[in-house]
Design a protein around this motif. Structure first.
Motif, PDB file in Angstrom:
ATOM      1  N   THR A  71       4.617   2.998  -7.484  1.00 28.58           N
ATOM      2  CA  THR A  71       4.809   1.784  -6.686  1.00 28.58           C
ATOM      3  C   THR A  71       3.676   1.668  -5.681  1.00 28.58           C
ATOM      4  O   THR A  71       3.326   2.644  -5.035  1.00 28.58           O
ATOM      5  N   LEU A  72       3.115   0.460  -5.550  1.00 27.23           N
ATOM      6  CA  LEU A  72       2.141   0.226  -4.492  1.00 27.23           C
ATOM      7  C   LEU A  72       2.917   0.184  -3.184  1.00 27.23           C
ATOM      8  O   LEU A  72       3.698  -0.718  -2.940  1.00 27.23           O
ATOM      9  N   ASN A  73       2.715   1.170  -2.329  1.00 25.71           N
ATOM     10  CA  ASN A  73       3.485   1.321  -1.100  1.00 25.71           C
ATOM     11  C   ASN A  73       2.836   0.632   0.077  1.00 25.71           C
ATOM     12  O   ASN A  73       3.465  -0.169   0.763  1.00 25.71           O
ATOM     13  N   HIS A  74       1.575   0.955   0.379  1.00 25.23           N
ATOM     14  CA  HIS A  74       0.960   0.381   1.569  1.00 25.23           C
ATOM     15  C   HIS A  74      -0.554   0.247   1.431  1.00 25.23           C
ATOM     16  O   HIS A  74      -1.158   0.866   0.580  1.00 25.23           O
ATOM     17  N   THR A  85      10.342   4.687   4.376  1.00 24.78           N
ATOM     18  CA  THR A  85       9.126   3.890   4.543  1.00 24.78           C
ATOM     19  C   THR A  85       8.161   4.134   3.390  1.00 24.78           C
ATOM     20  O   THR A  85       7.584   3.199   2.842  1.00 24.78           O
ATOM     21  N   PHE A  86       7.999   5.399   3.001  1.00 28.75           N
ATOM     22  CA  PHE A  86       7.064   5.729   1.927  1.00 28.75           C
ATOM     23  C   PHE A  86       7.615   5.442   0.538  1.00 28.75           C
ATOM     24  O   PHE A  86       6.936   5.687  -0.460  1.00 28.75           O
ATOM     25  N   GLN A 128       8.967   2.232  -0.007  1.00 31.27           N
ATOM     26  CA  GLN A 128       9.030   0.774  -0.021  1.00 31.27           C
ATOM     27  C   GLN A 128       7.802   0.149  -0.667  1.00 31.27           C
ATOM     28  O   GLN A 128       6.843   0.826  -0.999  1.00 31.27           O
ATOM     29  N   ARG A 129       7.834  -1.172  -0.780  1.00 34.03           N
ATOM     30  CA  ARG A 129       6.690  -1.972  -1.231  1.00 34.03           C
ATOM     31  C   ARG A 129       6.268  -2.870  -0.082  1.00 34.03           C
ATOM     32  O   ARG A 129       7.078  -3.280   0.732  1.00 34.03           O
ATOM     33  N   GLY A 130       4.975  -3.188  -0.032  1.00 33.69           N
ATOM     34  CA  GLY A 130       4.503  -4.170   0.926  1.00 33.69           C
ATOM     35  C   GLY A 130       4.430  -3.681   2.361  1.00 33.69           C
ATOM     36  O   GLY A 130       4.708  -4.433   3.283  1.00 33.69           O
ATOM     37  N   ILE A 131       4.034  -2.455   2.557  1.00 32.41           N
ATOM     38  CA  ILE A 131       3.902  -1.882   3.893  1.00 32.41           C
ATOM     39  C   ILE A 131       2.439  -2.020   4.351  1.00 32.41           C
ATOM     40  O   ILE A 131       1.516  -1.840   3.561  1.00 32.41           O
ATOM     41  N   LEU A 132       2.267  -2.320   5.629  1.00 27.80           N
ATOM     42  CA  LEU A 132       0.938  -2.356   6.226  1.00 27.80           C
ATOM     43  C   LEU A 132       0.813  -1.168   7.167  1.00 27.80           C
ATOM     44  O   LEU A 132       1.647  -0.988   8.050  1.00 27.80           O
TER      45      LEU A 132
END
Length: 178
Positions: free
Chosen positions: A23-26, A85-86, A88-92
């Motif tokens: 998954t792309l996380n951040h 947090t790690f 999830q998707r779409g984290i900055l």
């Protein structure tokens, strides 16, 4: 039949079995002054800070932000929230190298000046007109307003460090690129 992705030269048709669950996380951007950047991302873009991680031995801090949606329930326990947090998707991730906030020479490349590289992040909004009115009321710096240029209904603003942020309303983009 399930969507399997668009195909172009260089794309691999079948996802390698070994990548299942990836998954792309951040994405990470360095910021000069976290107080200024956090005020922008939380106050203007409505993001929430999920976690702050400090690394005193290396003199930097990481701030992980996202746009929480109804039903998102990050854990209260900091360790559990870090793991959440790690996942999830779409984290900055905003990275602050200590001392840059007081260094008049500290500046980061925004990726759009020459030589170009990183371009922007994107925030999708439910109502572009309402979002633009909000951004206007907060005095954001525009690169491009939605009515400007050849690509209508797409705005680009700058954050305090000069990074570009695309602002879109997904429903307005159905004919984009056709």
């Amino acid at each position: 039949m399930a969507f399997s992705g668009e195909s172009y030269p260089g794309t691999v048709k079948e996802r390698p079995e070994e990548t299942e669950g990836f998954t792309l996380n951040h994405a990470m951007m360095r910021v000069k002054d976290p107080e200024v950047s956090l005020a922008f991302y939380t106050g203007v873009l409505g993001m929430k800070v999920l976690r702050r991680l400090d690394f005193p031995e290396m003199e930097f801090s990481l701030y992980f932000l996202t746009c929480l949606q109804d039903g998102d329930t990050p854990p209260e326990d900091t360790g559990e929230r870090t793991a959440w947090t790690f996942s999830q998707r779409g984290i900055l991730e905003l990275t602050h190298n200590w001392g840059t906030e007081t260094d008049p020479e500290a500046k980061y490349h925004n990726g759009n000046d020459q030589p170009q590289g990183f371009g922007h992040i994107c925030i999708s909004v439910p109502d572009l007109d309402r979002a633009i009115a909000w951004l206007d009321s907060n005095g954001v710096d525009y690169v491009k307003r939605p009515e400007q240029g050849k690509m209508k209904d797409v705005a680009f603003i700058k954050d305090p460090d000069g990074y570009w942020i695309e602002i879109i309303e997904p429903g307005r983009l159905k004919g984009l690129g056709q």
